[in-house]
Design a protein around this motif. Structure first.
Motif, PDB file in Angstrom:
ATOM      1  N   UNK A 295       0.818  -1.214   0.000  1.00 63.99           N
ATOM      2  CA  UNK A 295       0.000   0.000   0.000  1.00 63.99           C
ATOM      3  C   UNK A 295       0.845   1.254   0.000  1.00 63.99           C
ATOM      4  N   UNK A 296       1.942   1.258   0.756  1.00 60.18           N
ATOM      5  CA  UNK A 296       2.846   2.412   0.777  1.00 60.18           C
ATOM      6  C   UNK A 296       3.482   2.622  -0.584  1.00 60.18           C
ATOM      7  N   UNK A 393      -6.468  14.240  -2.979  1.00 60.25           N
ATOM      8  CA  UNK A 393      -6.130  14.709  -1.627  1.00 60.25           C
ATOM      9  C   UNK A 393      -7.350  14.625  -0.718  1.00 60.25           C
ATOM     10  N   UNK A 394      -8.516  15.029  -1.242  1.00 60.03           N
ATOM     11  CA  UNK A 394      -9.751  14.938  -0.451  1.00 60.03           C
ATOM     12  C   UNK A 394     -10.037  13.489  -0.076  1.00 60.03           C
ATOM     13  N   UNK A 395      -9.821  12.572  -1.027  1.00 55.44           N
ATOM     14  CA  UNK A 395     -10.023  11.141  -0.755  1.00 55.44           C
ATOM     15  C   UNK A 395      -9.143  10.674   0.394  1.00 55.44           C
ATOM     16  N   UNK A 396      -7.889  11.092   0.408  1.00 55.12           N
ATOM     17  CA  UNK A 396      -6.974  10.692   1.482  1.00 55.12           C
ATOM     18  C   UNK A 396      -7.428  11.250   2.828  1.00 55.12           C
ATOM     19  N   UNK A 397      -7.860  12.521   2.838  1.00 53.09           N
ATOM     20  CA  UNK A 397      -8.280  13.157   4.088  1.00 53.09           C
ATOM     21  C   UNK A 397      -9.526  12.474   4.653  1.00 53.09           C
ATOM     22  N   UNK A 398     -10.510  12.242   3.793  1.00 53.29           N
ATOM     23  CA  UNK A 398     -11.747  11.618   4.259  1.00 53.29           C
ATOM     24  C   UNK A 398     -11.479  10.205   4.751  1.00 53.29           C
ATOM     25  N   UNK A 473      -3.667   1.356   3.853  1.00 55.38           N
ATOM     26  CA  UNK A 473      -2.453   1.852   4.499  1.00 55.38           C
ATOM     27  C   UNK A 473      -2.663   3.245   5.066  1.00 55.38           C
ATOM     28  N   UNK A 474      -3.316   4.115   4.302  1.00 58.20           N
ATOM     29  CA  UNK A 474      -3.592   5.469   4.785  1.00 58.20           C
ATOM     30  C   UNK A 474      -4.468   5.424   6.041  1.00 58.20           C
ATOM     31  N   UNK A 475      -5.518   4.591   6.011  1.00 57.00           N
ATOM     32  CA  UNK A 475      -6.393   4.479   7.169  1.00 57.00           C
ATOM     33  C   UNK A 475      -5.675   3.955   8.395  1.00 57.00           C
ATOM     34  N   UNK A 476      -4.835   2.934   8.208  1.00 58.33           N
ATOM     35  CA  UNK A 476      -4.117   2.371   9.351  1.00 58.33           C
ATOM     36  C   UNK A 476      -3.139   3.377   9.936  1.00 58.33           C
ATOM     37  N   UNK A 477      -2.396   4.065   9.074  1.00 58.48           N
ATOM     38  CA  UNK A 477      -1.417   5.048   9.572  1.00 58.48           C
ATOM     39  C   UNK A 477      -2.111   6.146  10.373  1.00 58.48           C
ATOM     40  N   UNK A 478      -3.270   6.593   9.906  1.00 53.93           N
ATOM     41  CA  UNK A 478      -4.008   7.615  10.641  1.00 53.93           C
ATOM     42  C   UNK A 478      -4.497   7.076  11.985  1.00 53.93           C
TER      43      UNK A 478
END
Length: 493
Positions: A295-296, A393-398, A473-478
């Motif tokens: 994912x990274x 970017x919006x997708x990553x933030x949400x 990956x983005x969700x887990x890191x957050x």
């Protein structure tokens, strides 16, 4: 990382060198390269064949163009076309060839015409499209009464500015037809004409014609509506999470601080109750670390592709540039996957989940998905990469925010197994994207046939799985950042 950046710089230079190589200046009478690329049914853009798979007039010695890696991956099959379009040389009615079409040839052409086959060519690296023929259905209800015709004359109209080709188009003569309705031998002469016209359009703007369709006012209006819709979603979600983080957590901290001053035998509740378990390693550590690594890598790949798009590398019909960049950068970022997976696995010392978590991130991008699908699986051209980057970017933030919110609710219910669940919640957007594939295929496209169907759903399954890994990956890191932050803020025995 330095070598990766250097490789990307080299990739950019090679791509621009390729585009500059087509910046030819010609003199009157010079041969300008015309390549026939492919043919295929208009409504099945992935189903393409070689131009000379159909019984066109073919030269004695087929001259194939040497193709780059990206062109090969894109499915291009460039060969020298049988038409001669010399610079500034008009032609009224030039014969390509005379030949007798056998019954088999007639059947091939009739099948192609019935499926709305189109052809694609490149003239001085400018794309040309046209249809092979037409079906006469007027006043006929029974398909057996349809008439099938092949266009036997093409008219090329070419615009030039001084010594450069600026624009080219092709039209079929509706009166020059060959009847293909019956299975019988047919004598046919294929012809073409050429008309050159001067224009004031500068050579540097000759590609703008192909990007105008995505820059029209009503298209931009819809794009901005998509952006506003996504921004409103982000603002609402941010406000919701701000309420949690500023009010609920504050109350929790005050409550736990008060409990510490109370009786020692008072039982802990809420997310503090599982402070001893929350950092316990998850099941299937190897697979979890590998998923994070992949994912990274895909996240890094997306960032670098956006960087190249924003600097103008993927201008319309820079053939194969995107595929070349994807292959090269994916190979170069493999070290990122290995490093991330290994390092996280070292940190780890070698159930059911809320799928609706992906709905909010999906709602932020679903309007933009139509334009992307129409470009990838249709004949539209996508050029507004700045809007696409904003939506990304919006997708990553949400995704990060919704995963943090669901992780909090899970911990508040005294469930410490948040590792896999946070990854699956973030990645669940990929399932909604694949669900959108079903809607697009059956409701927004005219694709059909086993080949096109398997190609579409097979490729989209791979792409959606990539989104699953990246957003997971983005969700887990957050979620990891959130969990570490809240448990660092309390005093636990």
């Amino acid at each position: 990382m330095a070598s990766l950046v250097a490789a990307i710089v080299i990739l950019c230079s090679l791509t621009h060198v390729r585009s500059d190589a087509s910046d030819h200046r010609y003199k009157a009478g010079d041969d300008v390269p015309l390549y026939a690329n492919k043919v295929g049914p208009f409504h099945n853009p992935s189903e393409t064949y070689r131009y000379f798979d159909l019984p066109f007039c073919s030269p004695d010695h087929m001259q194939e163009k040497k193709e780059a890696l990206g062109e090969v991956l894109n499915g291009d099959r460039l060969v020298v076309a049988p038409y001669k379009l010399e610079f500034l040389k008009d032609k009224e009615s030039e014969s390509v060839c005379k030949r007798k079409l056998t019954q088999e040839h007639v059947s091939q052409f009739r099948t192609a015409v019935s499926k709305d086959y189109y052809f694609q060519m490149y003239y001085d690296d400018l794309p040309i499209w046209g249809f092979l023929g037409k079906v006469d259905k007027e006043g006929k209800d029974d398909p057996s009464e349809y008439k099938y015709y092949l266009f036997k004359h093409l008219h090329f109209e070419i615009l030039y500015n001084k010594d450069r080709v600026v624009e080219v188009s092709v039209k079929s003569d509706p009166d020059a037809l060959v009847d293909l309705t019956e299975d019988k031998e047919v004598e046919v002469e294929l012809t073409y004409s050429v008309k050159w016209k001067a224009t004031e359009i500068p050579f540097e703007k000759r590609m703008e014609k192909y990007s105008q369709s995505s820059s029209l006012p009503h298209h931009l209006e819809i794009h901005w509506f998509s952006i506003i819709n996504s921004c409103v979603t982000v603002l609402l979600l941010t406000g919701f999470l701000a309420t949690i983080l500023m009010r609920v957590l504050k109350n929790d901290f005050v409550k736990y601080a008060h409990d510490e001053e109370a009786a020692d035998d008072q039982e802990e509740t809420g997310w503090k109750y599982i402070h001893g378990d929350v950092f316990r390693y998850p099941k299937y550590k190897s697979f979890f670390a590998a998923a994070l690594g992949s994912g990274t890598q895909l996240f890094a790949l997306a960032i670098f592709i956006f960087m190249l798009a924003l600097v103008g590398v993927f201008y319309p019909y820079n053939r194969g540039a995107l595929f070349t960049a994807l292959v090269v950068i994916y190979a170069l970022t493999s070290g990122i996957a290995g490093y991330t997976a290994t390092s996280f696995y070292c940190q780890l010392e070698g159930k059911n989940w809320m799928a609706m978590a992906g709905f909010l991130p999906f709602s932020a991008i679903y309007i933009e998905l139509y334009y992307i699908f129409a470009s990838v699986w249709g004949h539209r051209i996508y050029t507004i990469y700045s809007i696409l980057f904003i939506v990304f970017i919006i997708l990553l933030i949400v995704t990060a925010f919704i995963t943090v919110a669901l992780t909090y609710f899970q911990l508040a219910s005294e469930d410490h197994e948040w590792w896999w669940r946070s990854f699956l919640c973030g990645g669940s957007t990929g399932l909604f994207i694949y669900g959108y594939c079903l809607y697009y295929y059956y409701a927004r496209s005219d694709m059909s046939g086993f080949m096109q169907t398997s190609f579409f759903f097979g490729y989209m399954a791979c792409i959606c799985y990539g989104f699953f890994l990246m957003l997971g990956t983005v969700g887990f890191r957050a979620a990891l950042f959130f969990v570490r932050h809240i448990y660092r803020s309390i005093k636990c025995e």
